[in-house]
Design a protein around this motif. Structure first.
Motif, PDB file in Angstrom:
ATOM      1  N   ASP B  59       0.812  -1.209   0.000  1.00 55.41           N
ATOM      2  CA  ASP B  59       0.000   0.000   0.000  1.00 55.41           C
ATOM      3  C   ASP B  59       0.845   1.258   0.000  1.00 55.41           C
ATOM      4  N   ALA B  60       2.090   1.122   0.400  1.00 52.52           N
ATOM      5  CA  ALA B  60       2.985   2.286   0.383  1.00 52.52           C
ATOM      6  C   ALA B  60       4.422   1.799   0.384  1.00 52.52           C
ATOM      7  N   ARG B  61       5.321   2.695  -0.014  1.00 56.85           N
ATOM      8  CA  ARG B  61       6.743   2.373  -0.008  1.00 56.85           C
ATOM      9  C   ARG B  61       7.468   3.449   0.785  1.00 56.85           C
ATOM     10  N   LEU B  62       8.150   3.015   1.819  1.00 57.55           N
ATOM     11  CA  LEU B  62       8.792   3.980   2.728  1.00 57.55           C
ATOM     12  C   LEU B  62      10.247   3.614   2.913  1.00 57.55           C
ATOM     13  N   ARG B  63      11.102   4.622   2.838  1.00 62.02           N
ATOM     14  CA  ARG B  63      12.534   4.372   3.057  1.00 62.02           C
ATOM     15  C   ARG B  63      13.061   5.400   4.043  1.00 62.02           C
ATOM     16  N   ILE B  64      13.809   4.911   5.033  1.00 56.62           N
ATOM     17  CA  ILE B  64      14.434   5.819   5.999  1.00 56.62           C
ATOM     18  C   ILE B  64      15.935   5.626   5.893  1.00 56.62           C
ATOM     19  N   PRO B  67      20.319  11.246   4.661  1.00 58.64           N
ATOM     20  CA  PRO B  67      20.022  11.990   3.429  1.00 58.64           C
ATOM     21  C   PRO B  67      21.210  12.112   2.489  1.00 58.64           C
ATOM     22  N   SER B  68      22.402  11.984   2.992  1.00 59.74           N
ATOM     23  CA  SER B  68      23.571  12.070   2.107  1.00 59.74           C
ATOM     24  C   SER B  68      24.705  11.270   2.725  1.00 59.74           C
ATOM     25  N   PHE B  69      25.748  11.068   1.941  1.00 61.15           N
ATOM     26  CA  PHE B  69      26.882  10.278   2.435  1.00 61.15           C
ATOM     27  C   PHE B  69      27.483  10.921   3.689  1.00 61.15           C
ATOM     28  N   ILE B  70      27.687  12.230   3.611  1.00 60.49           N
ATOM     29  CA  ILE B  70      28.314  12.928   4.749  1.00 60.49           C
ATOM     30  C   ILE B  70      27.476  12.763   6.005  1.00 60.49           C
ATOM     31  N   SER B  71      26.161  12.942   5.852  1.00 63.24           N
ATOM     32  CA  SER B  71      25.316  12.960   7.045  1.00 63.24           C
ATOM     33  C   SER B  71      25.148  11.580   7.651  1.00 63.24           C
ATOM     34  N   ARG B  72      25.765  10.569   7.021  1.00 58.67           N
ATOM     35  CA  ARG B  72      25.744   9.273   7.678  1.00 58.67           C
ATOM     36  C   ARG B  72      26.720   9.272   8.862  1.00 58.67           C
ATOM     37  N   TYR B  73      27.746  10.153   8.761  1.00 55.78           N
ATOM     38  CA  TYR B  73      28.815  10.109   9.755  1.00 55.78           C
ATOM     39  C   TYR B  73      28.998  11.408  10.509  1.00 55.78           C
ATOM     40  N   TRP B  74      28.725  12.520   9.839  1.00 56.85           N
ATOM     41  CA  TRP B  74      28.978  13.821  10.453  1.00 56.85           C
ATOM     42  C   TRP B  74      27.638  14.447  10.807  1.00 56.85           C
ATOM     43  N   ALA B  75      27.430  14.774  12.108  1.00 55.69           N
ATOM     44  CA  ALA B  75      26.114  15.258  12.560  1.00 55.69           C
ATOM     45  C   ALA B  75      25.032  14.379  11.936  1.00 55.69           C
ATOM     46  N   PRO B  76      25.045  13.075  12.288  1.00 53.07           N
ATOM     47  CA  PRO B  76      24.198  12.136  11.561  1.00 53.07           C
ATOM     48  C   PRO B  76      22.714  12.509  11.616  1.00 53.07           C
ATOM     49  N   SER B  77      22.076  12.396  10.490  1.00 52.93           N
ATOM     50  CA  SER B  77      20.644  12.678  10.436  1.00 52.93           C
ATOM     51  C   SER B  77      19.942  11.595   9.636  1.00 52.93           C
ATOM     52  N   ALA B  78      18.636  11.630   9.700  1.00 52.29           N
ATOM     53  CA  ALA B  78      17.816  10.643   9.007  1.00 52.29           C
ATOM     54  C   ALA B  78      16.728  11.364   8.240  1.00 52.29           C
ATOM     55  N   ALA B  79      16.466  10.889   7.037  1.00 51.78           N
ATOM     56  CA  ALA B  79      15.391  11.450   6.212  1.00 51.78           C
ATOM     57  C   ALA B  79      14.493  10.314   5.751  1.00 51.78           C
ATOM     58  N   ALA B  80      13.318  10.683   5.254  1.00 51.13           N
ATOM     59  CA  ALA B  80      12.362   9.659   4.817  1.00 51.13           C
ATOM     60  C   ALA B  80      11.924   9.929   3.399  1.00 51.13           C
ATOM     61  N   PHE B  88      10.043  14.376   4.437  1.00 55.83           N
ATOM     62  CA  PHE B  88      10.226  15.062   5.710  1.00 55.83           C
ATOM     63  C   PHE B  88      11.604  15.686   5.675  1.00 55.83           C
ATOM     64  N   ASP B  89      11.760  16.824   6.288  1.00 54.54           N
ATOM     65  CA  ASP B  89      13.113  17.342   6.424  1.00 54.54           C
ATOM     66  C   ASP B  89      13.863  16.454   7.414  1.00 54.54           C
ATOM     67  N   PRO B  90      15.150  16.317   7.248  1.00 50.18           N
ATOM     68  CA  PRO B  90      15.900  15.372   8.091  1.00 50.18           C
ATOM     69  C   PRO B  90      15.839  15.731   9.574  1.00 50.18           C
ATOM     70  N   VAL B  91      15.916  14.712  10.411  1.00 45.00           N
ATOM     71  CA  VAL B  91      15.989  14.913  11.860  1.00 45.00           C
ATOM     72  C   VAL B  91      17.283  14.271  12.343  1.00 45.00           C
ATOM     73  N   PRO B  92      17.732  14.610  13.560  1.00 44.90           N
ATOM     74  CA  PRO B  92      18.925  13.935  14.086  1.00 44.90           C
ATOM     75  C   PRO B  92      18.727  12.420  14.076  1.00 44.90           C
ATOM     76  N   GLY B 103       6.150   8.547   9.214  1.00 43.93           N
ATOM     77  CA  GLY B 103       6.063   8.136   7.809  1.00 43.93           C
ATOM     78  C   GLY B 103       4.954   7.140   7.591  1.00 43.93           C
ATOM     79  N   LEU B 104       4.850   6.173   8.497  1.00 44.59           N
ATOM     80  CA  LEU B 104       3.790   5.180   8.361  1.00 44.59           C
ATOM     81  C   LEU B 104       2.416   5.837   8.507  1.00 44.59           C
ATOM     82  N   ASN B 105       2.316   6.807   9.422  1.00 44.62           N
ATOM     83  CA  ASN B 105       1.046   7.544   9.557  1.00 44.62           C
ATOM     84  C   ASN B 105       0.729   8.315   8.295  1.00 44.62           C
TER      85      ASN B 105
END
Lengths: 368, 310, 81
Positions: B59-64, B67-80, B88-92, B103-105
């Motif tokens: 019913d939906a496709r969601l990926r978390i 957001p970028s290679f750098i943000s995996r390691y430096w000030a890590p954040s997550a986007a959906a 969504f804008d990225p969060v810590p 996202g599921l909601n």
């Protein structure tokens, strides 16, 4: 060259009962691509009409139903807007010619079934456009808020006045006086379009004649930028099939194409509907239409651009070739709509505005 | 197959690559997660949920992911990403789980798959659903969490989903979001309750999620007809009191909270007026959860006996 | 139409909108839906319904209600031939 997923979509459209053999995963893929292409509602109505809806797997039914609801919601909005427009123009003596989706809907054409319709497109004679615009504004419609550049763009260069929108409803009205931009290289005969308009049973409303309707769809698809090209191509397939049942239609189509100078879009229309939907066109007509074909090397390039550029995204991956073809179509459509010196300026301003918008847009609130 | 049946390393790899098709009752989501710590938190909260294998219809496709290679390691954040579009804008990164739940909601709320109410929890007992519509912060999630441990079955803490085919309510129970004080309150109310870590710094303060009781997930294919509508209003220090709401007012309340109402046309109208015809509307003001649960049980009794009498 | 306590919820098939009408508006709608009616007759019926004299004020209110219902697309004026 046509991706498998698109071929399966085409098969679902041309042979709806074939969908009953699909596995759950195949349904998943069909729903995705059908939705992206704007054709899912159509598959739904076909299955409903044949009493096959209940045989579709339950989850797929929910998605098909959602597409139907969207289409119905859109169609209700257009019908209501048409109703309001007719009321607002009660004292203006002018023929109201419906175009595109609204025309298909009010004329009860098969291509309207299960289809989202977009804006309400109307055509009136050039000399009456001010009167009509004023009457609508007096009845409460508001002109879109545009800056000076866009106002000029619409009025001088395009074939529309800026869209009108009623403050409490969401359906924009696009008021036209011809079917191709004023500055474009093609100059259809607007008076002839109106003269050949066909009255609907609903009072005050007409649509273009069958041949003109096909040509309008063709010039829109092959010279403009459309959001759902495969769906518009399917419209063409259906219009040609519906009208083509009458033998005289084909000669009318040719004659009108020559009259309006729309031979090239007609050629593309016949060629591409046949390639994707196997539309039946009488062979003499195809031969005659080939006189409008571009020179051979260009033809091959255009084939690639159209076929590639019309493909809906398969799933959620965006592929490079389609993106490239889309971009070429975009540039080409603007090329056709405007004199060359204007094109660069317009594209530059449009790009600047997009960047400006991105900078202005505030970040979405932090989710809880 | 349940999430807990998949060995952790295999689960992490699947989530990273082809994804996992998770069934939450009324919706199946094709989920991909690229952040290892989020995989762990997800595995813990969704251990009892089934995966569709082989995959059927999503019913939906969601990926978390980062957001970028750098943000995996430096000030890590997550986007959906939903269907390939970032939404969504990225969060810590340490609060990535909140993005998963949001996202599921979002996927549910923006689909047009069925008429639905947002800001309306729904629970069931004796084969009758009680819809609890209320704005965010009124305590409906807390109340529905409490009810779920006192003989009521949780169908959803946030969104009531109706079947477009027969007007029944389709369960979609997911971890219940609790904010600030509510977290300790529920922990004290029910020792069996299990929670996610507490995520700090969100727009609404501290957020934690409570795993739904096992029966909520085990029975999430059992749909049920609406029986009553109770709008909860948490009020510090108030004894639990109930007031009947006029049906028209109740209908207005429902329409205000029906997110896709205008698109649903006639079906939306029939669904909501159907509820108004069938069900009584109440406002429940309370501060103590045990009292509120008692009132709910009493209202249910009344509703059952009214139906039984000629 | 679903009515409780004199108020009614109406689904407008033409526009797809839902309207919540007060007591008097819903009575006007009910009467007009039952069959074309002259404004004067309508005022008379509403006066009876409310147990009020058929005054100029009442006529004005009824006209306003008719205009609103017309605006919403719930009713259409039947022009005199």
């Amino acid at each position: 060259m046509i991706p498998d997923a698109v071929q399966r979509l085409v098969r679902a459209l041309l042979d709806p009962p074939s969908t009953l053999n699909l596995s759950a995963r195949e349904w998943n893929d069909l729903v995705l691509i059908g939705r992206n292409a704007g054709l899912l509602g159509r598959i739904s109505t076909e299955l409903k009409d044949r009493g096959l809806f209940h045989k579709v797997p339950q989850k797929a039914r929910a998605h098909l139903h959602a597409a139907l609801i969207s289409a119905e919601s859109d169609q209700t909005a257009i019908r209501f807007e048409v109703n309001r427009v007719v009321r607002a123009l009660a004292t203006v003596d002018v023929q109201i010619v419906l175009l595109k989706g609204a025309a298909y809907l009010m004329a009860d054409l098969p291509c309207a079934r299960g289809r989202m319709l977009g804006d309400l497109d109307l055509m009136v004679p050039l000399e009456r456009i001010e009167d009509v615009e004023q009457a609508l504004i007096k009845s409460g419609w508001l002109p879109a808020e545009l800056d000076d550049y866009d106002q000029r763009f619409y009025r001088e260069w395009m074939h529309e006045i800026p869209p009108l929108q009623h403050p409490t409803r969401e359906t924009p009205i696009d008021l036209h006086h011809t079917i191709a931009p004023r500055t474009s290289r093609v100059r259809p005969d607007a008076k002839a379009l109106i003269a050949a308009a066909v009255e609907l049973s609903a009072p005050r409303l007409s649509t273009l004649g069958p041949a003109d309707m096909v040509l309008h769809s063709a010039v829109h698809l092959f010279n403009d930028e459309v959001s759902k090209p495969l769906r518009d191509l399917f419209d063409l397939h259906q219009l040609l099939t519906e009208f083509g049942a009458r033998a005289e239609f084909w000669n009318e189509l040719m004659a009108r194409a020559k009259l309006h100078g729309l031979g090239r879009p007609l050629y593309y229309a016949l060629r591409n509907t046949r390639r994707i939907f196997m539309t039946r066109v009488p062979s003499e007509i195809e031969k005659t239409a080939s006189q409008f074909a571009p020179a051979a090397p260009i033809g091959a390039v255009m084939d690639w651009i159209f076929i590639r550029g019309f493909m809906p995204s398969v799933g959620t991956e965006k592929d490079a070739a389609t993106a490239c073809a889309r971009w070429l179509l975009y540039v080409r459509s603007h090329w056709l709509r405007m004199p060359p010196f204007m094109l660069a300026r317009h594209l530059a301003i449009k790009a600047m505005r997009q960047i400006g918008e991105r900078l202005r847009r505030r970040p979405i609130e932090d989710p809880e | 197959m349940l999430i807990s049946d998949i060995p952790h390393a295999a689960l992490a790899q699947r989530l990273r690559q082809e994804g996992v098709h998770i069934d939450t009752g009324a919706f199946t989501t094709h989920l991909r997660i690229g952040l290892p710590h989020l995989v762990e938190e997800f595995a813990q909260m969704y251990a009892q949920y089934p995966v569709e294998d082989p995959p059927g219809i999503d019913d939906a496709r969601l990926r978390i992911d980062a957001p970028s290679f750098i943000s995996r390691y430096w000030a890590p954040s997550a986007a959906a990403w939903m269907d390939g579009e970032k939404f969504f804008d990225p969060v810590p990164a340490k609060r990535a789980y909140t993005v998963l739940e949001s996202g599921l909601n979002w996927a549910v709320a923006t689909s047009l798959l069925s008429p639905m109410l947002v800001h309306a929890a729904v629970v069931e007992r004796a084969n009758r659903a009680a819809i609890l519509p209320a704005p965010t912060g009124s305590g409906k999630s807390t109340l529905s969490a409490a009810l779920s441990w006192r003989g009521w079955r949780l169908l959803s803490d946030e969104m009531t989903v109706f079947s477009f085919e027969d007007g029944t309510i389709l369960p979609n129970p997911r971890p219940v979001s609790l904010k600030n004080k509510a977290i300790e309150i529920i922990a004290a109310f029910e020792p069996r309750a299990q929670f996610s870590p507490i995520y700090t710094g969100t727009a609404k303060g501290d957020v934690a999620y409570m795993r739904p009781p096992a029966d909520a997930v085990a029975r999430f294919k059992e749909s049920v007809l609406p029986g009553l509508v109770v709008a909860p209003q948490y009020h510090e220090g108030m004894r639990a009191t109930v007031k009947r709401m006029e049906k028209m007012e109740g209908l207005r309340w429902l329409i205000d909270n029906a997110v896709n109402y205008s698109s649903m046309l006639r079906m939306g109208f029939d669904t909501l007026t159907g509820i108004a015809e069938r069900c009584e509307f109440y406002i429940l003001t309370y501060s103590d959860l045990e009292e509120a649960v008692d009132v709910m049980n009493r209202l249910l009794e009344e509703s059952l006996s009214t139906a039984a009498s000629p | 139409m679903h009515c409780w306590g004199g108020e009614c919820a109406v689904f407008n098939r033409l526009s797809g909108d839902t309207h919540l009408l007060d007591v008097v508006s819903s009575e006007v709608l009910r009467i007009v839906t039952a069959g074309t009616v002259e404004t004067e007759q309508l005022c008379q019926k509403i006066a009876e319904f409310l147990d009020l004299p058929n005054s100029a004020d009442l006529k004005e209110n009824v006209s306003e209600i008719l205009a609103s219902l017309d605006e919403l697309g719930l009713i259409e004026p039947a022009d005199a031939c």
